[in-house]
Design an enzyme around this catalytic site. Structure first.
Site, PDB file in Angstrom:
ATOM      1  CG  HIS A 225       1.082  37.240  51.998  1.00 34.37           C
ATOM      2  ND1 HIS A 225       0.120  37.278  52.380  1.00 34.37           N
ATOM      3  CD2 HIS A 225       1.816  35.939  51.876  1.00 34.37           C
ATOM      4  CE1 HIS A 225      -0.154  36.059  52.606  1.00 34.37           C
ATOM      5  NE2 HIS A 225       0.835  35.240  52.551  1.00 34.37           N
TER       6      HIS A 225
HETATM    7  C1  UD1 Z   1       4.450  32.397  54.710  1.00 35.96           C
HETATM    8  C2  UD1 Z   1       4.266  31.196  54.149  1.00 35.96           C
HETATM    9  C3  UD1 Z   1       2.612  31.682  53.633  1.00 35.96           C
HETATM   10  C4  UD1 Z   1       1.917  32.342  54.628  1.00 35.96           C
HETATM   11  C5  UD1 Z   1       2.632  33.500  55.154  1.00 35.96           C
HETATM   12  C6  UD1 Z   1       1.808  34.196  55.926  1.00 35.96           C
HETATM   13  C7  UD1 Z   1       5.588  29.314  53.180  1.00 35.96           C
HETATM   14  C8  UD1 Z   1       5.950  28.812  52.001  1.00 35.96           C
HETATM   15  N1  UD1 Z   1       4.773  30.382  52.863  1.00 35.96           N
HETATM   16  O1  UD1 Z   1       5.186  33.287  53.653  1.00 35.96           O
HETATM   17  O2  UD1 Z   1       2.117  30.379  53.048  1.00 35.96           O
HETATM   18  O3  UD1 Z   1       0.779  32.617  53.907  1.00 35.96           O
HETATM   19  O4  UD1 Z   1       3.677  32.966  55.584  1.00 35.96           O
HETATM   20  O5  UD1 Z   1       2.436  35.267  56.423  1.00 35.96           O
HETATM   21  O6  UD1 Z   1       5.771  28.969  54.159  1.00 35.96           O
HETATM   22  N2  UD1 Z   1       9.919  38.565  57.118  1.00 35.96           N
HETATM   23  C9  UD1 Z   1      10.030  39.366  58.019  1.00 35.96           C
HETATM   24  N3  UD1 Z   1       9.653  39.015  59.431  1.00 35.96           N
HETATM   25  C10 UD1 Z   1       9.141  37.839  59.905  1.00 35.96           C
HETATM   26  C11 UD1 Z   1       9.029  37.080  58.642  1.00 35.96           C
HETATM   27  C12 UD1 Z   1       9.215  37.092  57.234  1.00 35.96           C
HETATM   28  O7  UD1 Z   1      10.662  40.350  58.000  1.00 35.96           O
HETATM   29  O8  UD1 Z   1       8.715  37.707  60.832  1.00 35.96           O
HETATM   30  C13 UD1 Z   1      10.221  38.696  55.781  1.00 35.96           C
HETATM   31  C14 UD1 Z   1      11.681  38.345  55.170  1.00 35.96           C
HETATM   32  O9  UD1 Z   1      12.201  39.220  54.356  1.00 35.96           O
HETATM   33  C15 UD1 Z   1      11.234  37.005  54.480  1.00 35.96           C
HETATM   34  C16 UD1 Z   1       9.848  37.277  53.918  1.00 35.96           C
HETATM   35  O10 UD1 Z   1       9.181  37.995  54.943  1.00 35.96           O
HETATM   36  O11 UD1 Z   1      12.146  36.710  53.695  1.00 35.96           O
HETATM   37  C17 UD1 Z   1       9.100  35.926  53.596  1.00 35.96           C
HETATM   38  O12 UD1 Z   1       9.018  35.239  54.745  1.00 35.96           O
HETATM   39  P1  UD1 Z   1       8.640  33.669  54.662  1.00 35.96           P
HETATM   40  O13 UD1 Z   1       8.328  33.076  55.803  1.00 35.96           O
HETATM   41  O14 UD1 Z   1       9.667  33.035  53.821  1.00 35.96           O
HETATM   42  O15 UD1 Z   1       7.411  33.594  53.589  1.00 35.96           O
HETATM   43  P2  UD1 Z   1       5.960  34.352  53.744  1.00 35.96           P
HETATM   44  O16 UD1 Z   1       5.959  35.193  52.248  1.00 35.96           O
HETATM   45  O17 UD1 Z   1       5.868  35.044  55.065  1.00 35.96           O
END
Ligand code: UD1
Length: 383
Positions: A225
């Protein structure tokens, strides 16, 4: 904050009394949940401690959040800040704005943050500026790669924390080199492994292998991811070409993070991925199914931090599709290997680990299921 968040806040606030040590634990994203679970469990059974739990809402999907609370037996959070997804600046700022009044209301003696996600830094910074003491669990890890948002979160969180709980010796060395005062950093072991060891027997009951039609040690698991692998079309296409070749050999299961799924579709790569015979793309799995799937795999391909550690304990070969790791003990223990992003190198490494036997590995120091107990003991001695 949602109406749900407000009502949870007032109920919890009423429960906070004057006596004892008030500890506010914060979690927000999937890799936080397995770290906070043993801490809350030990704090809750320790006399003289009033523990509260705040969920920032950084992760909010059923399969990215609620399922983990259920399976790991984490109590319902006292507060959910409901921040959701946004740019890094907005997400961090929203956690800070919403967490500040919670600190005023709960008046904690300690705020405990875990890991390296945006919620970790945001909560630590809020507390530190209010003069509330901060304890960082999983401190000291360094990839020395500031292109990773997590590296910036780690460095800054460590710099403003009052107590640093470290999971492996490299973390102690990094902190020493950064001039951290003696007595502030403690090598306590790994809380994520506390959870793994506690849940392992239960995970054995999972029927995920039968559900997916897999045989023990005859398949690979993939989780990716990070921006380096999934944020550019050429990078994601390279990953798929490696998976095409590995899937020609063994079935491959890819529980896909929402961010990766979103990019796969946006880059027009979905048809290619779903068309790979023997590549099974699934929704993100719960903790128990994923643990079972990993424990029985021939190899795991990942860019996650935590999975590098879990495979070390499970003695399953891990190929990390990155150029660096903040968890070097997983490499020196012999279970993990950095393979970069070149499809050729990834496939070659996969064939190598498939053909090698696996000598037993000794767990790293403190990866013994008791890290949370050590942390709570040190924390309370500082009251
Ligand atoms: C975050 C952490 C990363 C960790 C990862 C594990 C930071 C900087 N990054 O990254 O260190 O390894 O979590 O999962 O904090 N989204 C959904 N549903 C959710 C959550 C996210 O659809 O419940 C999608 C959204 O489009 C969002 C994207 O995933 O924009 C990224 O989510 P985000 O929490 O910003 O970062 P991760 O890539 O999940």
């Amino acid at each position: 904050m949602s109406a749900k968040g407000r009502s949870e806040t007032s109920t919890a606030a009423a429960a906070v009394g004057e006596s004892g040590t008030r500890v506010l634990c914060v979690c927000g994203a999937r890799p936080n949940f397995m770290k906070v679970a043993p801490l809350v469990e030990v704090l809750n059974r320790t006399a003289g401690v009033q523990t509260s739990l705040v969920h920032t809402g950084q992760h909010y999907d059923e399969c990215m959040s609620r399922l983990f609370f259920q399976e790991l037996g984490i109590p319902r959070p006292d507060v959910n800040l409901d921040v959701g997804s946004a740019s890094h600046a907005v997400q961090t700022a929203e956690v800070m704005k919403r967490f500040e009044p919670i600190c005023h209301r709960f008046r904690p003696h300690w705020v405990v943050v875990v890991g390296d996600v945006n919620s970790t830094l945001a909560a630590a910074l809020t507390a530190a500026k209010l003069g509330v003491r901060v304890a960082h669990v999983e401190a000291g890890l360094r990839s020395f790669d500031r292109n990773m948002p997590e590296e910036i979160n780690r460095i800054l969180t460590d710099a403003i924390s009052d107590l640093l709980f470290v999971s492996e010796p490299s973390g102690m060395e990094n902190l020493r080199r950064e001039g951290v005062a003696e007595g502030k950093a403690h090598l306590v072991g790994n809380v994520m492994i506390d959870t793994l060891l506690r849940m392992r027997r239960q995970a054995e009951q999972s029927v995920i292998l039968a559900d997916l039609g897999l045989q023990s040690r005859q398949y690979a698991v993939v989780t990716l991811h990070r921006p380096d692998n999934v944020d550019r079309p050429e990078a994601f296409a390279g990953v798929l070409s490696a998976l095409e070749r590995i899937a020609a050999d063994v079935p491959v299961v890819f529980p896909m993070h929402p961010r990766s799924r979103h990019n796969l579709e946006r880059f027009g790569l979905a048809a290619r991925a779903y068309g790979i015979s023997r590549l099974k793309v699934t929704e993100p799995l719960g903790y128990l199914d994923f643990l079972k799937l990993t424990a029985e795999a021939a190899a795991v391909l990942t860019d996650s931090g935590g999975i590098q550690e879990e495979t070390t304990i499970l003695n399953v070969p891990c190929l990390t599709l990155r150029d660096n790791t903040e968890r070097p003990i997983t490499i020196t223990h012999g279970t993990n290997r950095l393979v970069g992003h070149e499809p050729e190198a990834v496939v070659r490494a996969f064939h190598e680990v498939r053909s090698h036997s696996r000598p037993p590995v000794r767990p790293p120091e403190g990866w013994d299921g008791r890290a949370a107990e050590r942390i709570v003991a040190i924390l309370l001695a500082r009251r």
